[in-house]
Motif scaffolding. Structure first.
Motif, PDB file in Angstrom:
ATOM      1  N   LEU A  89       0.817  -1.202   0.000  1.00 34.38           N
ATOM      2  CA  LEU A  89       0.000   0.000   0.000  1.00 34.38           C
ATOM      3  C   LEU A  89       0.857   1.261   0.000  1.00 34.38           C
ATOM      4  O   LEU A  89       0.637   2.185  -0.802  1.00 34.38           O
ATOM      5  N   LEU A  90       1.866   1.302   0.884  1.00 38.34           N
ATOM      6  CA  LEU A  90       2.740   2.476   0.945  1.00 38.34           C
ATOM      7  C   LEU A  90       3.545   2.636  -0.335  1.00 38.34           C
ATOM      8  O   LEU A  90       3.799   3.759  -0.789  1.00 38.34           O
ATOM      9  N   GLY A  91       3.960   1.510  -0.927  1.00 42.68           N
ATOM     10  CA  GLY A  91       4.695   1.583  -2.181  1.00 42.68           C
ATOM     11  C   GLY A  91       3.854   2.213  -3.275  1.00 42.68           C
ATOM     12  O   GLY A  91       4.334   3.074  -4.035  1.00 42.68           O
ATOM     13  N   SER A  92       2.579   1.818  -3.368  1.00 41.96           N
ATOM     14  CA  SER A  92       1.683   2.383  -4.388  1.00 41.96           C
ATOM     15  C   SER A  92       1.465   3.872  -4.159  1.00 41.96           C
ATOM     16  O   SER A  92       1.498   4.674  -5.106  1.00 41.96           O
ATOM     17  N   TYR A  93       1.246   4.268  -2.914  1.00 40.52           N
ATOM     18  CA  TYR A  93       1.074   5.687  -2.615  1.00 40.52           C
ATOM     19  C   TYR A  93       2.368   6.464  -2.881  1.00 40.52           C
ATOM     20  O   TYR A  93       2.330   7.590  -3.390  1.00 40.52           O
ATOM     21  N   ALA A  94       3.505   5.866  -2.522  1.00 37.75           N
ATOM     22  CA  ALA A  94       4.792   6.539  -2.741  1.00 37.75           C
ATOM     23  C   ALA A  94       5.051   6.741  -4.232  1.00 37.75           C
ATOM     24  O   ALA A  94       5.556   7.787  -4.648  1.00 37.75           O
ATOM     25  N   TRP A  95       4.707   5.725  -5.045  1.00 37.81           N
ATOM     26  CA  TRP A  95       4.879   5.880  -6.498  1.00 37.81           C
ATOM     27  C   TRP A  95       3.964   6.986  -7.026  1.00 37.81           C
ATOM     28  O   TRP A  95       4.342   7.781  -7.869  1.00 37.81           O
ATOM     29  N   ASN A  96       2.750   7.040  -6.501  1.00 34.97           N
ATOM     30  CA  ASN A  96       1.780   8.027  -6.956  1.00 34.97           C
ATOM     31  C   ASN A  96       2.231   9.446  -6.658  1.00 34.97           C
ATOM     32  O   ASN A  96       1.913  10.387  -7.401  1.00 34.97           O
ATOM     33  N   THR A  97       2.997   9.611  -5.569  1.00 37.83           N
ATOM     34  CA  THR A  97       3.400  10.956  -5.150  1.00 37.83           C
ATOM     35  C   THR A  97       4.850  11.286  -5.488  1.00 37.83           C
ATOM     36  O   THR A  97       5.158  12.444  -5.790  1.00 37.83           O
ATOM     37  N   GLY A  98       5.742  10.305  -5.443  1.00 40.29           N
ATOM     38  CA  GLY A  98       7.165  10.606  -5.647  1.00 40.29           C
ATOM     39  C   GLY A  98       7.868   9.712  -6.637  1.00 40.29           C
ATOM     40  O   GLY A  98       9.099   9.738  -6.725  1.00 40.29           O
ATOM     41  N   GLN A  99       7.087   8.885  -7.389  1.00 41.70           N
ATOM     42  CA  GLN A  99       7.678   7.978  -8.373  1.00 41.70           C
ATOM     43  C   GLN A  99       8.740   7.087  -7.713  1.00 41.70           C
ATOM     44  O   GLN A  99       8.582   6.687  -6.565  1.00 41.70           O
TER      45      GLN A  99
END
Length: 403
Positions: free
Chosen positions: A357-367
């Motif tokens: 979940l955090l990986g998906s959010y991190a990609w969405n915000t900071g690639q």
């Protein structure tokens, strides 16, 4: 509590390898969806953030199954439990194959995770049958099967999905589980019960184990963090490699799974190190290698060679730390190995769900750089927990568990 007197001579080399293969084929159910996320995003018309719920809920389901179903391995005959849960996961895979909305897929993914219990019934069973001198080696062999299943599942799903579509992946998995259940019923030895109390007492005793065993608590935190790191990168790698810079698809991403599968071949070696030098040494080696891999991945957002090297050693480091952790945990109490496994693996896969979940959010915000922040924080927390537990010892006078 009734103690098991199962003879270790039941654990032949053939049985160990059957267990390893079954573990790998079963755990693959949890990861078929990861290289298919871009296709599922297009199929259901949702965002990257929304489709990221699918692998996260699969891990949550797996964690819930470990909390409420796996402890029954101390209470009931494991072979029968394996057949029952294999039938249930077959049904869930068929629901996923026929899903026509995101939320049906999310529910199916949760159920797939919940009933993929074969690996977590087999691992404590093998640890119980193994001798003290060979337990690390046996766990290492079975964990080789598990990690190869995790990593090759992505390769298999990528190829099948690319050639025939994502639905065929889940139909194939359902057929495989039906065949596996029949094979295991006839090929595994029967297990003996080590708990004679009620189900409620069984679940309550899990909390008692957590309270009494500091090594169990330490290993649970370390395990959660390292699998969170693992899940973060595999839940987002498809988006990096399908970006314009790389221009790859699900099939190419699946090939990256072979890197980790090669690293998994070292698992029996790590297990022997745990038997000879102590399991804590294996954990230390794994965390050191993991930290090195994260440093490499920080600078590899535009380098295919850097990604190959970083992911290869990341998978090896996580495998080494995980085997060391499990060897330490299973040595704590011979009469409660399914419940010890429940505590450790529940934490492990809840960490994986959080990492996805955090990986998906991190990609969405900071690639990619955002993902690497998640990798770094998880690794640092694991190292800190390991260092703080350096003086931990098994409970000297453990309380008799109910039953």
């Amino acid at each position: 509590m009734t103690q098991s007197h199962t003879s270790t001579n039941k654990l032949s080399a053939t049985t160990v390898w059957i267990m390893a293969i079954a573990t790998g084929l079963s755990v693959a159910n949890l990861y078929y969806n990861q290289p298919l996320l871009a296709e599922l995003q297009r199929e259901f018309g949702v965002s990257v953030k929304d489709v990221g719920i699918i692998p996260s809920l699969t891990q949550v389901g797996y964690a819930l199954g470990m909390l409420f179903l796996v402890p029954m391995g101390d209470m009931f005959e494991r072979r029968k439990l394996i057949v029952l849960t294999s039938g249930a996961v077959t049904a869930a895979l068929l629901v996923a194959a026929t899903a026509h909305s995101l939320w049906v897929m999310v529910v199916a993914s949760l159920l797939i995770g919940l009933f993929t219990m074969v690996p977590q019934l087999i691992i404590p069973f093998a640890a119980h049958l193994a001798s003290d001198e060979n337990r690390g080696k046996v766990i290492g062999i079975i964990m080789s099967g598990l990690l190869i299943g995790i990593l090759c599942s992505r390769t298999l799903a990528g190829f099948i999905g690319d050639l025939f579509g994502w639905r065929v992946v889940f139909y194939f998995a359902a057929a495989l589980m039906m065949a596996l259940a029949a094979c295991l019923y006839f090929m595994l030895p029967a297990s003996e019960v080590t708990y004679s109390g009620s189900y409620v007492g069984l679940i309550k005793s899990i909390g008692q184990l957590v309270k009494e065993e500091p090594i169990l608590r330490e290993s649970a935190v370390v395990g959660a963090m390292i699998f969170g790191v693992f899940s973060s990168i595999w839940a987002t790698l498809i988006f990096l490699l399908s970006s314009p810079h790389f221009g790859m698809g699900a099939k190419e991403v699946g090939l990256f799974g072979l890197l980790g599968a090669a690293g998994a071949m070292a698992a029996p070696v790590v297990g022997r190190v745990s038997d000879k030098k102590g399991a804590r040494t294996g954990v230390a080696i794994g965390l050191g290698v993991l930290a090195l891999s994260v440093l490499i991945l920080w600078g590899s957002g535009a380098s295919i060679i850097g990604l190959i090297v970083g992911i290869f050693i990341l998978d090896f480091g996580i495998q080494a730390a995980h085997i060391g952790n499990q060897t330490r945990v299973f040595a704590l109490r011979a009469d409660a190995r399914s419940r010890l496994n429940t505590v450790y693996m529940f934490s492990y896969f809840m960490g994986g769900a959080l990492g996805s979940l955090l990986g998906s959010y991190a990609w969405n915000t900071g690639q990619w750089q955002g993902v690497c922040v998640v990798l770094s924080v998880g690794t640092l927390i694991a190292i800190l927990a390991f260092w703080l537990g350096r003086n931990s010892k098994p409970a000297s006078q453990p309380t008799q568990l109910p039953g």
